[in-house]
Enzyme design. Structure first.
Site, PDB file in Angstrom:
ATOM      1  CD  GLU A  89     -41.706  34.217 -12.099  1.00 47.04           C
ATOM      2  OE1 GLU A  89     -40.771  34.104 -11.336  1.00 47.04           O
ATOM      3  OE2 GLU A  89     -42.411  33.415 -12.593  1.00 47.04           O
ATOM      4  CG  ASP A 126     -45.312  30.476 -12.422  1.00 50.44           C
ATOM      5  OD1 ASP A 126     -44.383  30.952 -11.111  1.00 50.44           O
ATOM      6  OD2 ASP A 126     -44.854  29.310 -12.817  1.00 50.44           O
TER       7      ASP A 126
HETATM    8  C1  NOJ Z   1     -41.791  30.820 -10.640  1.00 48.51           C
HETATM    9  C2  NOJ Z   1     -42.262  30.346  -9.233  1.00 48.51           C
HETATM   10  O1  NOJ Z   1     -42.213  31.520  -8.412  1.00 48.51           O
HETATM   11  C3  NOJ Z   1     -41.248  29.554  -8.692  1.00 48.51           C
HETATM   12  O2  NOJ Z   1     -41.394  29.337  -7.282  1.00 48.51           O
HETATM   13  C4  NOJ Z   1     -41.338  28.151  -9.514  1.00 48.51           C
HETATM   14  O3  NOJ Z   1     -40.620  27.109  -8.918  1.00 48.51           O
HETATM   15  C5  NOJ Z   1     -41.432  28.372 -10.860  1.00 48.51           C
HETATM   16  N1  NOJ Z   1     -41.853  29.587 -11.436  1.00 48.51           N
HETATM   17  C6  NOJ Z   1     -42.071  27.389 -12.006  1.00 48.51           C
HETATM   18  O4  NOJ Z   1     -43.304  27.423 -11.750  1.00 48.51           O
END
Ligand code: NOJ
Ligand code: CA
Length: 535
Positions: free
Chosen positions: A268, A205
């Site tokens: 991500e 993440d």
């Molecule tokens: C990216 C995640 O995919 C999202 O759902 C989340 O709110 C943020 N990062 C914070 O962790």
């Protein structure tokens, strides 16, 4: 591909499936999907033809951000099951040849995490430096201008210890301080804990965001526009995107490589500049896969898609494996964003995703053409998008609704008398049960496509070559395949020769003088003409 490569690079050419556990299948009648539900439908995923699943957050959490606020990195959220359930899930998936990736959240914890609870005890607390603390700015107030994901200040005042702490997301998601070596050691242990249990790797993440500017300098105004531009008029130069993060991934890659079978790090990587995206692959010593958001946000047109694909392939280092996806739990579902629910476009988009070289990531429901659901405000569960005003494109709950297994009121997601945690979308025809038995359905199309992909492209990560064509046509060779897509509402004639046609998204391929005529939004997968085999 020899078997050694297949073993060590199993994600090459693989299909990963993002499974939002809370919305997949509820097996104990509480209205939330659970790990038992994931186990129950592993056979469906094998039947569909996926190679691995990425589970949305599974760790204990107060759920201010539905698991992206972790309070224990070594456990399983009680709503979802137990650690024994997770072990069983990994084992059952393994029996079917399916790999399991967990969602790892290293940028921030929950404010309920014992580290943060300790850190707030005093300035000298053992875990104080696990987080980013700062004194008020010169005129009082927050230390700098950084904004959080809802558009407010990214700094929260902590009265008892007289300092601010940083939160790039909600105030209950304090950012970890990656300048602190003990944070690295803690995460090394977390990675090993799960890798020892047999997970195939992690989706990381906010992978671009771990480090913040050590001097806490103000962010400059955003000058770019578009979906990848910084939100709220601010360019996130200093509160994310620091180069020191690459050393973390080199360390994690060494940890992953210390396991006998290959483990995967999938980031991500929310960066708009494809040359920055490329850096996350390092010299094949950082992440093996990095999500490509410029592709996600490209328009469903031939020039936009072919342009992003060409730029991506030109930017990534040799040997790097691109990732193609179009839906997720934040950005929404491509059958809505790209296709407006038009089944012709949904099939065409699936064809493109499945025939580009690299790794394909499906989001649960993509395979049946599930669209976003207009969840009314009073039923929304996502505090971040509810509170963000103009910060998000609509609400995120729209893409988190229950998997549509059948046409019943609760879509087969949970028992009829139970209220699912989010409302069910339009499941009259868009559901697994009816599509599974219908050879003309999107589901059967998608399954056939994945099977052809596997047979024709195998572990291919390169070999894309764009072909010129009239406006509306996106045509390319991909390994031994020729793919033709009409991304327009008018018929187009494709002038390129093709070999045997393996699949058409809609209707037959129509030979015409000077080529093949494609109906509006029709796509075709064919073998390359004999003369060009092997190019
Ligand atoms: C990216 C995640 O995919 C999202 O759902 C989340 O709110 C943020 N990062 C914070 O962790
Ligand atoms: Ca449940």
């Amino acid at each position: 591909m020899n078997s050694n490569v297949a073993q060590h690079r199993w994600w090459h050419g693989a299909v990963l499936y993002q499974l939002y556990v809370r919305s997949w299948l509820d097996t104990n009648g509480d209205g939330y999907g659970d790990l038992g539900g994931v186990i129950d439908r592993l056979d469906y995923l094998s039947w569909l033809g996926v190679d691995g699943i990425w589970l949305s957050p599974t760790m204990p959490s107060p759920d201010d951000d539905w698991g992206y606020d972790v309070s224990d990195y070594l456990g399983v959220h009680p709503d979802l099951g137990t650690i024994d359930d997770m072990d069983r899930l990994i084992a059952e998936a393994g029996k079917r040849g399916l790999r399991v990736l967990l969602d790892l959240v290293p940028n921030h914890t929950s404010s309920a995490h014992p580290w943060f609870v300790d850190a707030t005890g005093s300035r000298g607390a053992g875990h104080r430096d696990f987080y980013v603390w700062a004194d008020p700015g010169p005129g009082g107030g927050p230390p700098n201008n950084w904004l959080d994901a809802t558009g407010g200040s990214a700094w929260a005042w902590h009265e008892p210890t007289g300092q601010y702490y940083l939160h790039n997301f909600l105030a209950s998601q304090p950012d970890l301080n990656w300048w602190e070596p003990a944070v690295h050691a803690a995460f090394d242990e977390i990675l090993r804990f799960w890798l020892d249990r047999g997970v195939a790797g992690f989706r990381i993440d906010v992978a671009h965001g771990l480090y913040k500017d050590a001097k806490l300098r103000d962010n400059p105004p955003e000058t770019a526009t578009g979906p990848m531009a910084g939100k709220f008029g601010q360019k996130p130069v200093y509160n994310a995107n620091q180069p020191e993060v690459h050393a973390v991934y080199r360390d994690w890659r060494r940890i992953a490589a210390s396991y006998p079978d290959a483990r995967l790090l999938l980031g991500e990587t929310w960066v708009g500049d494809l040359s920055l995206l490329a850096r996350f692959y390092g010299d094949d010593d950082e992440l093996q896969l990095a999500f490509n958001f410029p592709f996600v946000f490209a328009a469903l047109t031939a020039p936009d898609l072919s342009g992003v694909v060409a730029e991506t392939l030109a930017s990534l280092p040799a040997g790097a494996c691109p990732v193609w996806t179009a839906s997720n739990h934040d950005v929404g579902r491509f059958p809505s964003r790209w296709c407006g629910g038009d089944e012709r476009k949904i099939r065409l988009a699936l064809l493109a995703l499945a025939t580009l070289p690299g790794t394909m990531v499906l989001y649960y429901g993509d395979e049946i053409g599930m669209t976003d659901v207009d969840v009314p405000l009073e039923l929304q569960q996502d505090a971040m998008s509810r509170g963000a005003g103009n910060g998000w494109r609509g609400n995120r709950d729209r893409a988190r609704t229950p998997m549509q297994w059948d046409s019943a009121a609760t879509a087969g997601f949970t028992a009829e008398q139970v209220t699912p945690w989010l409302p069910v979308g339009d499941n009259a025809a868009v559901n697994v049960a009816s599509q599974r038995d219908d050879p003309g359905s999107v589901l059967r199309f998608c399954r056939g496509l994945l099977s052809l992909r596997q047979a024709e492209l195998g572990g291919q990560i390169a070999g894309y070559q764009a072909l010129p064509g009239p406006p509306g046509l996106w045509a390319y060779r991909s390994g031994s395949l020729t793919v033709l897509g009409n991304f327009s509402g008018r018929p187009v004639v494709c002038p390129h020769p093709v070999g045997a046609v393996l699949l058409s998204t809609i209707g037959p391929a129509q030979p015409a003088a000077g080529g093949i005529t494609l109906a509006p939004w029709q796509g075709i997968m064919a073998r390359n003409p004999d003369a060009e085999l092997g190019d």
